[in-house]
Enzyme design. Structure first.
Site, PDB file in Angstrom:
ATOM      1  N   ASP A 500       0.804  -1.223   0.000  1.00  0.00           N
ATOM      2  CA  ASP A 500       0.000   0.000   0.000  1.00  0.00           C
ATOM      3  C   ASP A 500       0.830   1.262   0.000  1.00  0.00           C
ATOM      4  O   ASP A 500       0.335   2.341  -0.284  1.00  0.00           O
ATOM      5  CB  ASP A 500      -0.834   0.045   1.292  1.00  0.00           C
ATOM      6  CG  ASP A 500      -2.206  -0.529   1.106  1.00  0.00           C
ATOM      7  OD1 ASP A 500      -2.745  -0.415   0.005  1.00  0.00           O
ATOM      8  OD2 ASP A 500      -2.724  -1.092   2.084  1.00  0.00           O
TER       9      ASP A 500
HETATM   10  C1  GLC Z   1      -1.210   2.798   5.597  1.00  0.00           C
HETATM   11  C2  GLC Z   1      -0.430   1.735   6.311  1.00  0.00           C
HETATM   12  C3  GLC Z   1      -0.457   0.449   5.585  1.00  0.00           C
HETATM   13  C4  GLC Z   1      -1.873   0.082   5.371  1.00  0.00           C
HETATM   14  C5  GLC Z   1      -2.628   1.206   4.667  1.00  0.00           C
HETATM   15  C6  GLC Z   1      -4.063   0.858   4.530  1.00  0.00           C
HETATM   16  O1  GLC Z   1      -0.679   3.048   4.362  1.00  0.00           O
HETATM   17  O2  GLC Z   1       0.891   2.131   6.482  1.00  0.00           O
HETATM   18  O3  GLC Z   1       0.186  -0.558   6.307  1.00  0.00           O
HETATM   19  O4  GLC Z   1      -1.934  -1.053   4.588  1.00  0.00           O
HETATM   20  O5  GLC Z   1      -2.516   2.376   5.397  1.00  0.00           O
HETATM   21  O6  GLC Z   1      -4.800   1.832   3.899  1.00  0.00           O
HETATM   22  C1  GLC Z   2      -1.832  -3.725   5.272  1.00  0.00           C
HETATM   23  C2  GLC Z   2      -3.042  -3.775   4.371  1.00  0.00           C
HETATM   24  C3  GLC Z   2      -2.801  -4.692   3.194  1.00  0.00           C
HETATM   25  C4  GLC Z   2      -1.507  -4.346   2.528  1.00  0.00           C
HETATM   26  C5  GLC Z   2      -0.371  -4.364   3.504  1.00  0.00           C
HETATM   27  C6  GLC Z   2       0.935  -3.948   2.899  1.00  0.00           C
HETATM   28  O1  GLC Z   2      -1.693  -4.939   5.934  1.00  0.00           O
HETATM   29  O2  GLC Z   2      -4.172  -4.201   5.067  1.00  0.00           O
HETATM   30  O3  GLC Z   2      -3.856  -4.589   2.293  1.00  0.00           O
HETATM   31  O4  GLC Z   2      -1.304  -5.258   1.506  1.00  0.00           O
HETATM   32  O5  GLC Z   2      -0.662  -3.470   4.553  1.00  0.00           O
HETATM   33  O6  GLC Z   2       0.976  -2.597   2.595  1.00  0.00           O
END
Ligand code: GLC
Ligand code: GLC
Length: 828
Positions: A500
């Site tokens: 993400d």
């Molecule tokens: C933020 C977090 C990430 C998560 C995302 C979800 O970017 O750092 O871990 O997956 O939010 O929207």
């Molecule tokens: C968080 C989010 C997941 C994402 C991950 C890596 O766990 O829930 O959707 O893939 O972060 O960023």
């Protein structure tokens, strides 16, 4: 303050592991023996709609279906002290006040145990030879939490005691409840009728629901106004009513409604008394909201309370809950040489998979319940961990998720559990999302053999006018990649792929912007090698499905695209010693020798190898050796190395985290099983298992104080080797880590893997592991599998016997439902 730990406890705990607790495998419980754990260690109550989160000091909250819109009890995140607020009891004897879960009264206890079990938590504590046994659970099929509280007088003399319950009502919308005080301080409404306390805020207008809290005995008083009970300037630790020794019989008019029962009684020498409290949620159909004389219709509440008004009824409900869990867990049980492996596979990892399935990423002690809906990507992956336990619910979930997909295969990144509709505020364009639907659907079909699901008619964008078969949805997912390729023939990344925080199309200089939803590049250039690997890994399954169904032309078309992708990875996705991570919006590589930081990333190593790329020419082993050398350390495998030390607008959120945390060089635990699986694919069972033990909670229990979060469940992240606090975990419970680790250990390390046509047996274990037994329920039949490894190999089935007869190969057929088969497997 000194808390008595196990040393002074009457029973010495068996196999005690740490100063904080131990696993009790027989009862499937984690037993906490010191209330001051390094962080609140919680459990989840409820299976299907009505839920409570409960910590080892009875903190937490309750909601119905949606932790934002149907929050029954209040909880303040990031409170001081930590975890203040919950469903509390106070026991008063003379001037001494204590609580069964230590908090909130915090009087030192002579005995304290919190036993977190499957769907229940039990607190055993004592003070002044009064023993309390409190069990909290949500009975199956019930919209209520039941609390059974027993008090015993363990002295020779009678005792005069008081008992106060306490919970704080939340005014339903948990976000509004924390912000809109000009309204909320005037809306709260309650009603007290005997031992039943009703919370009916907004029921007079549009709500068809109310909540109640009752006890199965007469009460000597109550409070419903927080100020009257606590005192305006007190915390939960010393409520005025309790200090005074008398309830205020207050009725809340707005402000902050609570529910507190007051009980006063005598306990004879050796006597035990029992009370049953019920916290319930009731919906009344529009025509049945009111009684004839205009009062609150309490019929359903009274019925619910009556369902649990005796010890026998509660005992039966607890037994049914235990059966329910046993039945789920029985689908996969190992008896192997390492009890830590057994307890992970048999109990805790499966349990966590169910919890993540139920809650997605909504409500934990790190997810506030008001932020995120169900993730398209997350919910698909969560299915990997539960298809074998709850196939019917998995089927329904797949269809719900697919309905939020668009006709071009793209998908809303999140949807709301109450409405099941896509969340327009976040939107789409996370270009990995579509592919996960292929993986989850195929995991479900391999488990169940239910190919019919593919014929289900499923809307696109929740619009029934745009419905097509689920199979057409899978094709759309596949083609979304085909139709969104970049300059190197690799998939365009969009706002992000699985990571993400790798936001290659958002160059944000404004702290008020979101990295994921503010796109300020056209997105025609930045590409993801991870999605390329995913595309082949899941696409090969898609091809197999097409062939299985006789769609030869579609299979051939898809295969040509897979071939082209493999060529693109060969030409543009290999960096010499590992797979490249991505190309940024300027076409420059990420995760390459050419970079100063972020030279190597975990994701493409896992996914390209799972796709089979480099398995036959040595690149897979080379990449895995690089992972071992550069990313792996004592507490897991970090996501990237070296971590970024500066903000790179062109990379996005990843470079905002201090080095070693989260997606910037943290052990993002979800991604580690990809490497475990990749190691099994090259036959390195020792390394696969070694990585497994670095993360698996039961193996990390020895690090409990450092690890901080619960030693019985995975956390999303463990701080990485470049962090200031290596080994410290955060964000436990709701993480794709649960499903992926379960998938890796059960299907690839232990190697019992469902396929369209049966169960494939292909373990890849440490050479020193002498063998293990697995009982697997698969499509209604029971497989009693016994694996022997006398030659000390890691991988390779030399011979297999079914019911005493040697068979060729290592695929077990689908047997008749309810049949039982003995399988012997010889590795060599
Ligand atoms: C933020 C977090 C990430 C998560 C995302 C979800 O970017 O750092 O871990 O997956 O939010 O929207
Ligand atoms: C968080 C989010 C997941 C994402 C991950 C890596 O766990 O829930 O959707 O893939 O972060 O960023």
């Amino acid at each position: 303050m000194k808390i008595t730990t196990s040393k002074k406890m009457p029973e010495k705990p068996p196999n005690k592991q740490t100063e904080f607790g131990y696993f009790d495998d027989e009862h499937k419980e984690y037993v906490i023996i010191d209330p001051k754990t390094p962080y609140p260690w919680i459990n989840y109550l409820g299976n299907d709609g009505f839920y409570s989160l409960i910590s080892n000091t009875t903190g937490g909250y309750t909601f119905y279906k949606d932790a934002k819109f149907r929050r029954l009890t209040r909880y303040r995140y990031n409170n001081v002290p930590v975890d203040s607020g919950g469903k509390y009891f106070y026991i008063r004897e003379g001037g001494c006040v204590w609580s069964p879960g230590w908090k909130p009264a915090q009087a030192p206890l002579d005995q304290y145990q919190c036993r977190h079990g499957l769907g229940y938590s039990r607190f055993l504590s004592s003070k002044r030879q009064v023993h309390c046994d409190l069990t909290c659970f949500v009975p199956l099929g019930t919209r209520a939490e039941v609390q059974r509280l027993r008090l015993s007088n363990r002295t020779e003399a009678p005792k005069k005691l008081q008992l106060y319950s306490l919970l704080e009502w939340c005014l339903w919308n948990a976000e509004d409840d924390m912000t809109n005080f000009q309204r909320n301080f005037s809306t709260g409404e309650v009603e007290v009728d005997g031992s039943h306390i009703y919370h009916k805020t907004e029921y007079r207008e549009r709500r068809d629901h109310y909540a109640f809290y009752s006890v199965n005995s007469e009460i000597q008083g109550f409070d419903t106004d927080r100020e009257a009970f606590l005192g305006l300037y007190n915390g939960f630790e010393a409520p005025e009513a309790v200090t005074r020794g008398r309830a205020g019989n207050s009725i809340a008019h707005g402000w902050s409604p609570i529910a507190s029962h007051f009980l006063e009684f005598e306990l004879g020498p050796g006597e035990t008394k029992e009370w049953i409290f019920v916290l319930g949620y009731v919906e009344n159909p529009a025509g049945e909201k009111w009684t004839a004389d205009g009062g609150l219709n309490k019929t359903r509440a009274l019925q619910m309370a009556a369902d649990f008004d005796s010890g026998e009824k509660v005992t039966r409900a607890l037994a049914a809950l235990a059966d329910y869990w046993q039945n789920l867990l029985d689908a996969y049980q190992i008896s192997g040489p390492d009890t830590r492996l057994n307890r992970m596979v048999n109990i805790w990892n499966q349990y966590q998979c169910m919890v993540t399935f139920n809650f997605s990423r909504s409500a934990s002690f790190f997810e506030s319940g008001i932020g995120r809906g169900m993730g398209f990507r997350d919910s698909n992956q969560d299915l990997l961990g539960v298809v074998h336990m709850i196939p019917e619910r998995a089927r329904e979930r797949i269809l719900d998720i697919a309905a939020t997909q668009f006709e071009d295969g793209s998908a809303y990144h999140q949807y709301q559990p109450l409405t099941k509709r896509g969340n327009a505020a976040i939107g789409k364009n996370f270009n990995d999302d579509p592919l996960w639907l292929i993986q989850s659907t195929l995991a479900y079909i391999k488990e169940t053999g239910d190919f019919d699901i593919l014929e289900e008619s499923v809307p696109f964008d929740n619009d029934p006018a745009k419905a097509n078969s689920l199979f057409a949805h899978l094709t759309a997912s596949f083609d979304h990649v085909v139709n969104n390729l970049g300059p190197h023939g690799l998939p365009l990344i969009g706002r992000a792929d699985w990571n993400d925080c790798l936001n290659l199309n958002c160059f944000s200089q404004d702290p008020n912007e979101s990295f994921q939803t503010t796109e300020n590049r056209a997105g025609e250039v930045a590409e993801s090698v991870m999605i390329a690997g995913m595309f082949i890994a899941f696409g090969r399954d898609y091809v197999a499905l097409c062939r299985h169904r006789g769609h030869t032309e579609e299979a051939e078309r898809a295969e040509r695209h897979l071939q082209a992708m493999a060529t693109a990875i060969d030409r543009h996705g290999w960096d010499g010693d590992w797979f490249l991570r991505a190309y940024d919006a300027a076409g420059k590589p990420i995760g390459s020798h050419a970079n100063r930081q972020g030279r190597i990333f975990i994701e493409p190593q896992g996914f390209c190898i799972m796709a089979g790329v480099g398995l036959d020419d040595g690149r897979a082993r080379t990449a895995l050796d690089s992972v071992n050398k550069l990313l792996a350390y004592e507490h897991g495998i970090v996501l990237n190395y070296p971590a970024y030390t500066q903000y790179h607008p062109e990379y996005g959120e990843i470079s905002t985290y201090p080095q070693g945390y989260k997606e910037n060089g943290g052990v993002f635990c979800h991604s580690n099983p990809w490497i475990m699986i990749a190691e099994t694919l090259v036959g390195n069972g020792d390394r696969a298992f070694d990585y497994y033990t670095r993360l698996a909670p039961a193996f990390r229990e020895k690090h409990a104080a450092l690890h901080k979060t619960e030693p019985y469940v995975y956390a999303q992240m463990i701080a990485g080797k470049e962090a200031a606090t290596p080994g410290q975990a955060k964000n436990s419970w709701l993480t794709g880590t649960a499903a992926w680790n379960y998938y890796a250990v059960t299907q690839f390390i232990l190697g019992v893997r469902p396929t369209f046509d049966g169960l494939l047996i292909d373990p890849c274990i440490p050479a020193a592991m002498k063998g293990f037994q697995i009982t697997r329920k698969f499509r209604g039949a029971t497989y009693e599998i016994s694996v022997a490894n006398p030659a000390g190999v890691s991988r390779g089935v030399q011979q297999m016997w079914v019911d005493g007869t040697a068979v060729a190969g290592n695929l077990l057929p689908v047997f008749a439902p309810r049949s039982y088969h003995r399988v012997e497997v010889l590795l060599g």
